[in-house]
Scaffold this active site. Sequence first.
Site, PDB file in Angstrom:
ATOM      1  CG  MET A  92      -1.914  -1.215   1.169  1.00 49.97           C
ATOM      2  SD  MET A  92      -2.776  -1.476  -0.412  1.00 49.97           S
ATOM      3  CE  MET A  92      -4.103  -0.318  -0.208  1.00 49.97           C
ATOM      4  CG  ASN A 109      -0.126  -2.913  -8.160  1.00 52.81           C
ATOM      5  OD1 ASN A 109      -0.072  -3.410  -7.024  1.00 52.81           O
ATOM      6  ND2 ASN A 109      -0.998  -1.958  -8.453  1.00 52.81           N
ATOM      7  CG  HIS A 111      -5.891  -1.144  -8.668  1.00 51.29           C
ATOM      8  ND1 HIS A 111      -5.563  -0.421  -7.533  1.00 51.29           N
ATOM      9  CD2 HIS A 111      -7.033  -0.595  -9.143  1.00 51.29           C
ATOM     10  CE1 HIS A 111      -6.462   0.532  -7.356  1.00 51.29           C
ATOM     11  NE2 HIS A 111      -7.363   0.449  -8.312  1.00 51.29           N
ATOM     12  CG  ASP A 143       3.227   3.806 -15.579  1.00 50.97           C
ATOM     13  OD1 ASP A 143       2.765   4.000 -14.425  1.00 50.97           O
ATOM     14  OD2 ASP A 143       2.620   4.145 -16.612  1.00 50.97           O
ATOM     15  N   GLY A 145       3.459   6.330 -12.827  1.00 51.61           N
ATOM     16  CA  GLY A 145       2.190   6.866 -12.326  1.00 51.61           C
ATOM     17  C   GLY A 145       1.548   5.936 -11.304  1.00 51.61           C
TER      18      GLY A 145
HETATM   19  C1  GAR Z   1      -6.078  -6.617  -2.526  1.00 51.73           C
HETATM   20  O1  GAR Z   1      -7.441  -6.411  -2.763  1.00 51.73           O
HETATM   21  C2  GAR Z   1      -5.255  -5.817  -3.527  1.00 51.73           C
HETATM   22  O2  GAR Z   1      -5.800  -5.769  -4.801  1.00 51.73           O
HETATM   23  C3  GAR Z   1      -5.282  -4.465  -2.885  1.00 51.73           C
HETATM   24  O3  GAR Z   1      -5.110  -4.701  -1.505  1.00 51.73           O
HETATM   25  C4  GAR Z   1      -5.661  -5.982  -1.195  1.00 51.73           C
HETATM   26  C5  GAR Z   1      -4.608  -6.798  -0.501  1.00 51.73           C
HETATM   27  O4  GAR Z   1      -5.131  -8.019  -0.062  1.00 51.73           O
HETATM   28  N1  GAR Z   1      -4.248  -3.611  -3.398  1.00 51.73           N
HETATM   29  C6  GAR Z   1      -4.412  -2.312  -3.606  1.00 51.73           C
HETATM   30  O5  GAR Z   1      -5.444  -1.726  -3.342  1.00 51.73           O
HETATM   31  C7  GAR Z   1      -3.204  -1.604  -4.165  1.00 51.73           C
HETATM   32  N2  GAR Z   1      -3.572  -0.340  -4.693  1.00 51.73           N
HETATM   33  P1  GAR Z   1      -4.165  -9.195   0.363  1.00 51.73           P
HETATM   34  O6  GAR Z   1      -3.154  -8.584   1.322  1.00 51.73           O
HETATM   35  O7  GAR Z   1      -5.062 -10.182   1.053  1.00 51.73           O
HETATM   36  O8  GAR Z   1      -3.507  -9.744  -0.873  1.00 51.73           O
END
Ligand code: GAR
Length: 203
Positions: A92, A109, A111, A143, A145
């Site tokens: 995060m 990543n 998302h 990238d 961004g």
């Molecule tokens: C997941 O939903 C992932 O897509 C999101 O955090 C969660 C982590 O869950 N990531 C983001 O929002 C990144 N911008 P996890 O720790 O159980 O894999």
Amino acid sequence: MDKRKIGVLVSGRGSNLQAIIDCISKGDIPLEITAVISDKDDVLALERAAKAKIAGFTVNRRECSSKEEFEEKINAILIKAGCELVVLAGFMRILSAAFVNRWQNRIINIHPAVLPSFPGLDAQKQAVNYGVKISGCTVHFVDEGTDSGPIILQKTVFVLDGDTEETLAARILEQEHKALPEALKLWAENKLIIEGRCVKILA
Ligand code: GAR
């Protein structure tokens, strides 16, 4: 033949990390996770790594004097662990352009939205509040961004009447657990070709 080594960056629960661990241990993906790095202590993701006998590390941002130092420590662990690819699985924090450039086209990543809709934080909440009827997840190269890099694959779910951020997140998460291993398998098999901001998948 030696398996290609990857590092996974996490911040919490680590269910996506677990999905990768499970696929690798079933022999579905020819990769080895040689480092799991968390920016927080005592997270479930590190327990999952320990259980799978994968080296786990914490690099605490607060214990670093700058973002540069924080990323330098992460980079050093990845290099020492021989990682060719960095996977952000629920990590995060936004990585600096310097870090991204160092690992150009070698950071992936996941998302929890169908990008380019709803980048950034609270993607599932953004989708519910906007009233979209379809959401899902995106696996993409990183990238400079935020959630803007070349898209590898996406999976969708319907947003149902009465969905909350939590119910939608749970339905998307099931798809994340399929999408991320699928993308990593394609990467491991050298089937991903980046052309500009598009990713071609070889048959
Ligand atoms: C997941 O939903 C992932 O897509 C999101 O955090 C969660 C982590 O869950 N990531 C983001 O929002 C990144 N911008 P996890 O720790 O159980 O894999």
